[in-house]
Design an enzyme around this catalytic site. Structure first.
Site, PDB file in Angstrom:
ATOM      1  N   GLU A 136     -15.793   8.481   8.164  1.00 27.67           N
ATOM      2  CA  GLU A 136     -14.910   9.138   7.200  1.00 27.67           C
ATOM      3  C   GLU A 136     -15.719   9.932   6.185  1.00 27.67           C
ATOM      4  O   GLU A 136     -15.396  11.073   5.866  1.00 27.67           O
ATOM      5  CB  GLU A 136     -14.062   8.085   6.479  1.00 27.67           C
ATOM      6  CG  GLU A 136     -13.066   8.663   5.494  1.00 27.67           C
ATOM      7  CD  GLU A 136     -12.123   7.606   4.964  1.00 27.67           C
ATOM      8  OE1 GLU A 136     -10.899   7.775   5.129  1.00 27.67           O
ATOM      9  OE2 GLU A 136     -12.603   6.612   4.379  1.00 27.67           O
ATOM     10  N   GLU A 153      -3.332   9.467  -0.466  1.00 29.03           N
ATOM     11  CA  GLU A 153      -2.540   8.331  -0.937  1.00 29.03           C
ATOM     12  C   GLU A 153      -2.724   8.094  -2.440  1.00 29.03           C
ATOM     13  O   GLU A 153      -2.854   6.956  -2.896  1.00 29.03           O
ATOM     14  CB  GLU A 153      -2.868   7.049  -0.154  1.00 29.03           C
ATOM     15  CG  GLU A 153      -2.262   6.987   1.209  1.00 29.03           C
ATOM     16  CD  GLU A 153      -3.018   7.819   2.240  1.00 29.03           C
ATOM     17  OE1 GLU A 153      -4.236   7.680   2.353  1.00 29.03           O
ATOM     18  OE2 GLU A 153      -2.372   8.627   2.927  1.00 29.03           O
ATOM     19  N   TRP A 210       0.856  -1.189   0.000  1.00 29.37           N
ATOM     20  CA  TRP A 210       0.000   0.000   0.000  1.00 29.37           C
ATOM     21  C   TRP A 210       0.890   1.236   0.000  1.00 29.37           C
ATOM     22  O   TRP A 210       1.858   1.331   0.765  1.00 29.37           O
ATOM     23  CB  TRP A 210      -0.908  -0.017   1.233  1.00 29.37           C
ATOM     24  CG  TRP A 210      -1.917   1.093   1.282  1.00 29.37           C
ATOM     25  CD1 TRP A 210      -2.346   1.871   0.254  1.00 29.37           C
ATOM     26  CD2 TRP A 210      -2.620   1.548   2.444  1.00 29.37           C
ATOM     27  NE1 TRP A 210      -3.284   2.785   0.698  1.00 29.37           N
ATOM     28  CE2 TRP A 210      -3.464   2.602   2.028  1.00 29.37           C
ATOM     29  CE3 TRP A 210      -2.616   1.168   3.788  1.00 29.37           C
ATOM     30  CZ2 TRP A 210      -4.295   3.267   2.917  1.00 29.37           C
ATOM     31  CZ3 TRP A 210      -3.440   1.837   4.656  1.00 29.37           C
ATOM     32  CH2 TRP A 210      -4.280   2.867   4.224  1.00 29.37           C
ATOM     33  N   ASP A 261      -0.296  12.196  -2.250  1.00 29.45           N
ATOM     34  CA  ASP A 261      -0.964  13.347  -1.638  1.00 29.45           C
ATOM     35  C   ASP A 261      -1.676  12.933  -0.351  1.00 29.45           C
ATOM     36  O   ASP A 261      -1.484  11.819   0.161  1.00 29.45           O
ATOM     37  CB  ASP A 261      -1.915  13.995  -2.642  1.00 29.45           C
ATOM     38  CG  ASP A 261      -3.094  13.098  -3.041  1.00 29.45           C
ATOM     39  OD1 ASP A 261      -3.226  11.973  -2.502  1.00 29.45           O
ATOM     40  OD2 ASP A 261      -3.886  13.517  -3.899  1.00 29.45           O
TER      41      ASP A 261
END
Length: 375
Positions: free
Chosen positions: A326, A171, A118, A168
Site C-alpha cells: 500500500e 475513509e 469502521w 472520502d
C-alpha cells in the site's frame, strides 16, 4: 518534474506476475479483496475493485474483469428495494438513517460486512464503477444488457445523493464533500448516460446531476487556480484529485494544470506520491497507487518520460516475492513518529495491495510496456 535517478526496468515477467497476483486472489464470485493478507482489508470495495478490474482487463484478463463487474451488478440488484427506498427518501426531502446508506465495501460473497464500527458510507465507488464499467464494455464490445438494471440503480442513487457529505477515498472526513468523490460521481453518471447504458428518465437525471456536480466543484472546490480537497473554501490538495484530471476528465485544461502543479509541489517526492500533507497513516508514506495515477495523467498529456519514471519507481517497490504494498516501505514519511502506532494496531503495511497492482498495470499499458499476459 525534477530529474530523478534512472531505475532499471522490471525483470521480464514482472508485469505478468503483477497480474497473476490479482488473479490468484480473486474470489470465485468475482470480488477482489483489497489485501488478502491484511485482516481489515479482507473486503471488496467498488472503487478499488473497479481500478483493479481495469488493470486486469488491459493486461488481457477479460474474464477476471467481467467477473468483477458482474459481481458489482449482483450486489446492486440484490439491494434494489433498499436503493429505491433511499432514493425516494432523498427525493422527498428526507435524509436516510446512517445505517440505511449503501456501504463502500462488502464481503467477498457480496454481503454487508455487519457492524464492525469502521466507517463505511462513501459514494465514490459507485461512480468509479460506472465509469470503468463503460470502459470495459467499450474495450470488449460487450453486451450492456446484463448491467442495465444495476446501472439504473447506481445512477438513481448517485443522482439523488451526490451532494451528501460522506467519507472520502481514505475513509476520512465524513462531514465534508470531497473533490475526488464528486469527480468520480460526475464521471460515472455522464459515462453511463453517454454510452446508453441508462436511458429515458434515468439518463436525463444522470446528466442533470452530472452538470450540477461539475458546477458545484467549479463554484466551491477551486482555490488559487487548483481543485481543493474539500468543498469548504480551504486550499488543501489531495492526490486523489488527480483522478479528476485522468481518468475522469472533470476539469478544463487551465484548472487541470493548476491542480497538477499543486500536487507536484506538495505531494510528489522522488517518484512517489503522498496522499496529503497532514497524512499520518502508517507515518504518511508514498503510495504506488497515486504514483500510477499521476503517471496515467502524464502519459495522457504528452509526458511519457515523466510517466515512465513513475512506472520505474513503482518497479522498485515490489517485494522479493513480486508483491506491491500500500505504501512504499522505505523513504520519506510525512509523520514518521506515527508509523509505529499503526504497525502496533494492524501489523505491517498491507501487502499485496491489489489496487496497487491494478494501477501499475494501467500505467504500464498506457506506456505500451505490458508483457504478454494470460487472456
Amino acid at each position: 518534474m525534477a530529474a530523478e535517478p534512472q531505475v532499471p526496468h522490471a525483470a521480464p515477467g514482472t508485469r505478468r506476475a503483477a497480474l497473476e497476483v490479482i488473479l490468484r486472489h480473486q474470489h470465485p464470485g468475482g470480488a477482489y479483496p483489497a489485501c488478502p493478507t491484511f485482516e481489515v482489508y479482507g473486503y471488496s470495495w467498488f472503487r478499488d475493485g473497479a481500478f483493479i478490474a481495469e488493470g486486469a482487463d488491459r493486461a488481457g484478463a477479460e474474464d477476471s474483469a467481467r467477473a468483477f463487474h458482474q459481481w458489482c451488478a449482483r450486489v446492486l440488484t440484490s439491494r434494489a428495494g433498499r436503493i429505491e427506498n433511499i432514493v425516494a427518501t432523498l427525493r422527498s426531502g428526507g435524509t436516510p438513517a446512517s445505517g440505511e446508506w449503501l456501504p463502500a465495501r462488502y464481503t467477498l460473497e457480496g454481503d454487508d460486512e455487519g457492524d464492525t464500527g469502521w466507517w463505511n458510507f462513501q459514494l465514490d465507488g459507485y461512480g468509479t464503477w460506472l465509469h470503468l464499467l463503460v470502459a470495459h464494455l467499450r474495450r470488449r464490445s460487450a453486451d450492456p444488457a446484463p448491467y442495465r438494471e444495476a446501472a439504473r440503480l447506481a445512477c438513481d442513487y448517485l443522482a439523488a445523493s451526490w451532494n451528501t457529505p460522506c467519507f472520502d477515498w481514505w475513509e476520512e472526513d465524513s462531514h465534508r464533500r470531497h473533490g475526488a468523490t464528486l469527480a468520480s460521481i460526475e464521471a460515472g453518471l455522464r459515462a453511463a448516460a453517454d454510452a446508453g447504458l441508462v436511458q429515458g428518465d434515468t439518463a436525463a437525471r444522470a446528466v442533470a446531476a452530472a452538470d450540477e456536480v461539475a458546477a458545484t466543484v467549479r463554484r466551491e472546490g477551486v482555490r488559487n487556480g487548483h481543485l481543493t480537497k474539500w468543498m469548504d473554501g480551504t486550499g488543501a490538495v489531495d492526490a486523489g484529485l488527480l483522478s479528476a484530471l485522468t481518468p475522469f476528465g472533470l476539469v478544463d485544461d487551465d484548472l487541470a494544470a493548476g491542480t497538477l502543479a499543486a500536487v507536484e509541489r506538495d505531494l510528489l517526492h522522488e517518484g512517489g506520491v503522498h496522499r496529503y500533507l497532514e497524512d499520518t497513516f502508517y507515518g504518511g508514506g508514498r503510495w504506488p497507487v497515486l504514483s500510477a495515477l499521476l503517471g496515467w495523467h502524464y502519459a495522457r498529456t504528452g509526458r511519457p518520460g515523466d510517466a515512465r519514471r513513475l512506472l520505474h519507481w513503482i518497479d522498485g517497490q515490489f517485494t522479493d516475492g513480486g508483491l506491491l504494498p500500500e505504501q512504499a516501505p522505505e523513504g520519506r514519511r510525512l509523520a514518521p513518529e506515527r508509523e509505529a502506532e499503526w504497525v502496533d494496531r494492524w501489523g505491517p503495511n498491507a501487502t499485496p495491495l491489489l489496487w496497487s497492482h491494478g494501477m501499475y498495470l494501467i500505467l504500464a499499458d498506457e506506456l505500451g510496456e505490458l508483457d504478454s499476459a494470460p487472456a
